[in-house]
Write an enzyme that holds these catalytic residues in place. Structure first.
Site, PDB file in Angstrom:
ATOM      1  N   GLU A  42      18.249   1.136  -5.470  1.00 57.53           N
ATOM      2  CA  GLU A  42      17.151   1.928  -4.903  1.00 57.53           C
ATOM      3  C   GLU A  42      17.638   2.691  -3.671  1.00 57.53           C
ATOM      4  OE1 GLU A  42      13.832  -0.470  -3.699  1.00 57.53           O
ATOM      5  OE2 GLU A  42      12.521   1.262  -3.409  1.00 57.53           O
ATOM      6  N   ARG A  72      11.704   6.951  -9.468  1.00 60.13           N
ATOM      7  CA  ARG A  72      10.550   6.053  -9.598  1.00 60.13           C
ATOM      8  C   ARG A  72       9.283   6.866  -9.385  1.00 60.13           C
ATOM      9  NH1 ARG A  72       8.943   1.276  -5.299  1.00 60.13           N
ATOM     10  NH2 ARG A  72       7.606   2.910  -4.454  1.00 60.13           N
ATOM     11  N   TYR A 131      -0.401   1.394  -4.971  1.00 59.26           N
ATOM     12  CA  TYR A 131       0.842   1.041  -4.297  1.00 59.26           C
ATOM     13  C   TYR A 131       1.819   2.213  -4.288  1.00 59.26           C
ATOM     14  CZ  TYR A 131       5.512  -0.389  -3.687  1.00 59.26           C
ATOM     15  OH  TYR A 131       6.795  -0.409  -3.250  1.00 59.26           O
ATOM     16  N   HIS A 145      12.334   7.978  -4.938  1.00 59.79           N
ATOM     17  CA  HIS A 145      10.887   7.774  -5.094  1.00 59.79           C
ATOM     18  C   HIS A 145      10.173   9.118  -5.235  1.00 59.79           C
ATOM     19  CE1 HIS A 145      10.482   3.643  -2.894  1.00 59.79           C
ATOM     20  NE2 HIS A 145      11.528   3.675  -3.686  1.00 59.79           N
ATOM     21  N   TRP A 184      -0.039  -8.440  -3.380  1.00 58.76           N
ATOM     22  CA  TRP A 184       0.523  -7.133  -3.021  1.00 58.76           C
ATOM     23  C   TRP A 184       2.014  -7.235  -2.860  1.00 58.76           C
ATOM     24  CZ3 TRP A 184       2.037  -2.615  -0.819  1.00 58.76           C
ATOM     25  CH2 TRP A 184       2.783  -2.658   0.359  1.00 58.76           C
ATOM     26  N   ASN A 228      10.634  -7.220   7.153  1.00 57.63           N
ATOM     27  CA  ASN A 228       9.503  -6.346   7.436  1.00 57.63           C
ATOM     28  C   ASN A 228       8.244  -7.130   7.811  1.00 57.63           C
ATOM     29  OD1 ASN A 228       8.316  -3.844   7.638  1.00 57.63           O
ATOM     30  ND2 ASN A 228       8.160  -3.478   5.424  1.00 57.63           N
ATOM     31  N   GLU A 234       8.918  -2.659 -12.672  1.00 56.66           N
ATOM     32  CA  GLU A 234       9.305  -3.585 -11.593  1.00 56.66           C
ATOM     33  C   GLU A 234       8.122  -4.402 -11.117  1.00 56.66           C
ATOM     34  OE1 GLU A 234      10.803  -1.368  -8.241  1.00 56.66           O
ATOM     35  OE2 GLU A 234      10.231  -2.955  -6.851  1.00 56.66           O
ATOM     36  N   HIS A 285       4.257  -3.700  -8.214  1.00 56.67           N
ATOM     37  CA  HIS A 285       4.047  -4.402  -6.957  1.00 56.67           C
ATOM     38  C   HIS A 285       3.179  -5.646  -7.055  1.00 56.67           C
ATOM     39  CE1 HIS A 285       4.590  -4.434  -2.577  1.00 56.67           C
ATOM     40  NE2 HIS A 285       5.711  -3.911  -2.999  1.00 56.67           N
ATOM     41  N   ASP A 306       6.966   0.777 -10.239  1.00 57.50           N
ATOM     42  CA  ASP A 306       6.804  -0.500  -9.531  1.00 57.50           C
ATOM     43  C   ASP A 306       5.329  -0.915  -9.584  1.00 57.50           C
ATOM     44  OD1 ASP A 306       6.802  -2.606  -7.756  1.00 57.50           O
ATOM     45  OD2 ASP A 306       7.810  -1.532  -6.131  1.00 57.50           O
ATOM     46  N   GLU A 364      12.665  -8.366  -5.341  1.00 58.14           N
ATOM     47  CA  GLU A 364      12.883  -7.880  -3.974  1.00 58.14           C
ATOM     48  C   GLU A 364      12.432  -8.888  -2.931  1.00 58.14           C
ATOM     49  OE1 GLU A 364      10.561  -4.222  -4.268  1.00 58.14           O
ATOM     50  OE2 GLU A 364       9.111  -5.044  -2.861  1.00 58.14           O
ATOM     51  N   ASP A 400      12.700  -0.232   4.979  1.00 55.73           N
ATOM     52  CA  ASP A 400      12.679  -1.363   5.918  1.00 55.73           C
ATOM     53  C   ASP A 400      13.990  -2.157   5.871  1.00 55.73           C
ATOM     54  OD1 ASP A 400      10.945  -1.800   3.411  1.00 55.73           O
ATOM     55  OD2 ASP A 400      11.509  -3.859   3.902  1.00 55.73           O
ATOM     56  N   ARG A 440      16.511  -7.806  -8.598  1.00 52.92           N
ATOM     57  CA  ARG A 440      16.371  -6.873  -7.466  1.00 52.92           C
ATOM     58  C   ARG A 440      16.597  -7.501  -6.096  1.00 52.92           C
ATOM     59  NH1 ARG A 440      14.607  -2.365  -6.698  1.00 52.92           N
ATOM     60  NH2 ARG A 440      12.870  -2.776  -5.299  1.00 52.92           N
ATOM     61  N   HIS A 443      16.905  -3.811  -4.186  1.00 52.85           N
ATOM     62  CA  HIS A 443      15.905  -3.232  -3.301  1.00 52.85           C
ATOM     63  C   HIS A 443      16.608  -2.370  -2.245  1.00 52.85           C
ATOM     64  CE1 HIS A 443      12.498  -4.499  -0.278  1.00 52.85           C
ATOM     65  NE2 HIS A 443      12.212  -3.355  -0.854  1.00 52.85           N
TER      66      HIS A 443
END
Ligand code: KDG
Ligand code: MG
Length: 405
Positions: free
Chosen positions: A342, A150, A162, A125, A405, A40, A239, A215, A213, A265, A319, A286, A315
């Site tokens: 996920e 999640r 996030y 999600h 991030w 990504n 996570e 993040h 998450d 991830e 993407d 992950r 993960h």
């Protein structure tokens, strides 16, 4: 004896709403296999790595020699690891497993040892601009059959939390032709999270698995504090609470909370999680097929993790292309220490470009029984959607300091 020499390799870049990079390998006996090579925000680097540096060594190799080919591109590059290299190796690896399973006329999971379970438990999600939005989204996903969800919500007084969509569009983090700048406030987030979890447990009880998450936005001591404050709500996992370049930092979190921890991830190698696993500092790893060297390397990571009671929780955001999803489901079905997968469904258009055999029923996914990994690409349709540059955002604290991030 079939002629298993590789005679052609090509990269297909397509953007049916978002960018995907696909590797297609063809053998002399007319079989082909495909692998996901999407990284990504850095898609074209992997495309170039494959075309400019992998293809010259790939043509003429025996497609049957999957492990040897993996070692050849890993050791032979001299420059080991890294997301670009490992995504390129993953694409080759998955395409070769696809070919081998097609030649055997078996679904890939059979070649990997057969199934260890009836289906693959996936989590969805539930995102929202408020706690009420999240509760509505959890209810919708439960109706769809998900047993694990999640939850991510906008934090009052914080511009960009996030995992929360901008406007009414479905959540898609890589949304800028230049990186969008987000603003973040950790203390407000830490005060808000128990309210969100409490609301979810009060409305839905404790039978639902709830995930969250972070993040990578917390320091280890902040992560420890979040874990303590959420323990009573029994999350399935928290996570990516903190960045994991420093694997030891998870020891500090572990000293303070019994909340299950998931990370990985962004990992691309077993060495990114060696200490996290061997010291049992996490509960779920992950790492994923496309970014961590394909099925061959993910099996190595999972086997290592199994020794230490660490389960997988790959993960599976949008993407990662449907090819990665298909390959992941075969892997998930076949390993003993699978934890959860996920699932962020792709758009209908993406599903049209990548027709696939996998299915979702009542909280479980199944890779299907088609020979190979069961995912294909419609090249004519893919050609209608040219690459569009798209960046992930960057995150700053409110005073402008660049954050994680
Ligand atoms: O490419 C980055 C996304 O895949 C990531 O933002 C999604 O954190 C993510 C997740 O857990 O799905
Ligand atoms: Mg994540």
């Amino acid at each position: 004896m079939p002629d298993t020499r590789i005679i052609d390799a090509k990269v297909i870049v397509t953007s049916p709403g978002r960018n995907f990079v696909t590797l297609k390998i063809t053998t002399a006996d007319g079989l082909y296999g495909i692998g996901d090579a999407t990284l990504n925000g850095r898609e074209l680097s992997v495309a170039s790595y494959l075309q400019d540096h992998v293809f010259p060594c790939l043509i003429g190799r025996d497609a049957d020699r999957i492990e040897d080919t993996w070692q050849y591109f890993y050791r032979g590059a001299y420059w080991r690891r890294g997301p670009v290299t490992m995504s390129a190796i993953a694409a080759v690896d998955v395409a070769l497993w696809d070919i081998k399973a097609k030649r055997a006329q078996m679904p890939l999971y059979q070649l990997l040892g057969g199934r260890c379970r009836e289906g693959v438990t996936v989590y969805a999600h539930a995102n929202g601009h408020s706690i009420d939005d999240v509760l509505d989204s959890v209810a919708k996903h439960r109706e769809l059959g998900y047993k694990a969800i999640r939850v991510q919500a906008a934090v009052p007084g914080v511009r960009d939390a996030y995992g929360v969509p901008h406007g009414d569009k479905p959540y898609e983090p890589a949304d800028g032709t230049l990186p969008r700048e987000e603003a973040w406030n950790t203390p407000k987030y830490l005060r808000f999270m128990p309210k969100l979890m409490d609301a979810v447990r009060t409305k839905f009880g404790f039978d639902l698995s709830i995930l969250h998450d972070g993040h990578h936005r917390l320091t280890p001591i902040e992560a420890a504090s979040l874990g303590k404050s959420l323990e009573e709500f029994q999350p399935f996992w928290l996570e990516d609470l903190t960045p994991a370049e420093n694997q030891e930092s998870f020891r500090l979190i572990r000293q303070h909370t019994t909340v299950p921890l998931a990370v990985g991830e962004v990992f691309n190698s077993i060495f990114d999680c060696q200490r996290l696993i061997s010291e049992q500092l996490i509960d779920y790893i992950r790492a994923t097929i496309v970014h961590a060297g394909g099925i061959t390397h993910m099996r190595r990571i999972a086997s290592f993790a199994d020794l230490y009671n660490v389960k997988t929780g790959s993960h599976g955001a949008t993407d990662l292309s449907p090819i990665c999803m298909g390959a992941a489901l075969h892997f998930d079905l076949s390993i003993p220490n699978f934890g959860i997968q996920e699932h962020m469904p792709h758009t209908a258009l993406t599903d049209e470009v990548f027709p696939h055999a996998y299915t979702f029923t009542n909280g479980l996914m199944h890779p299907g029984e088609a020979p190979g990994h069961g995912v294909d690409i419609d090249e004519t349709l893919a050609a209608k959607f040219p690459y569009k540059r798209a960046y992930l955002p960057v995150c700053r604290l409110e005073d402008g300091t660049l954050h994680n991030w």
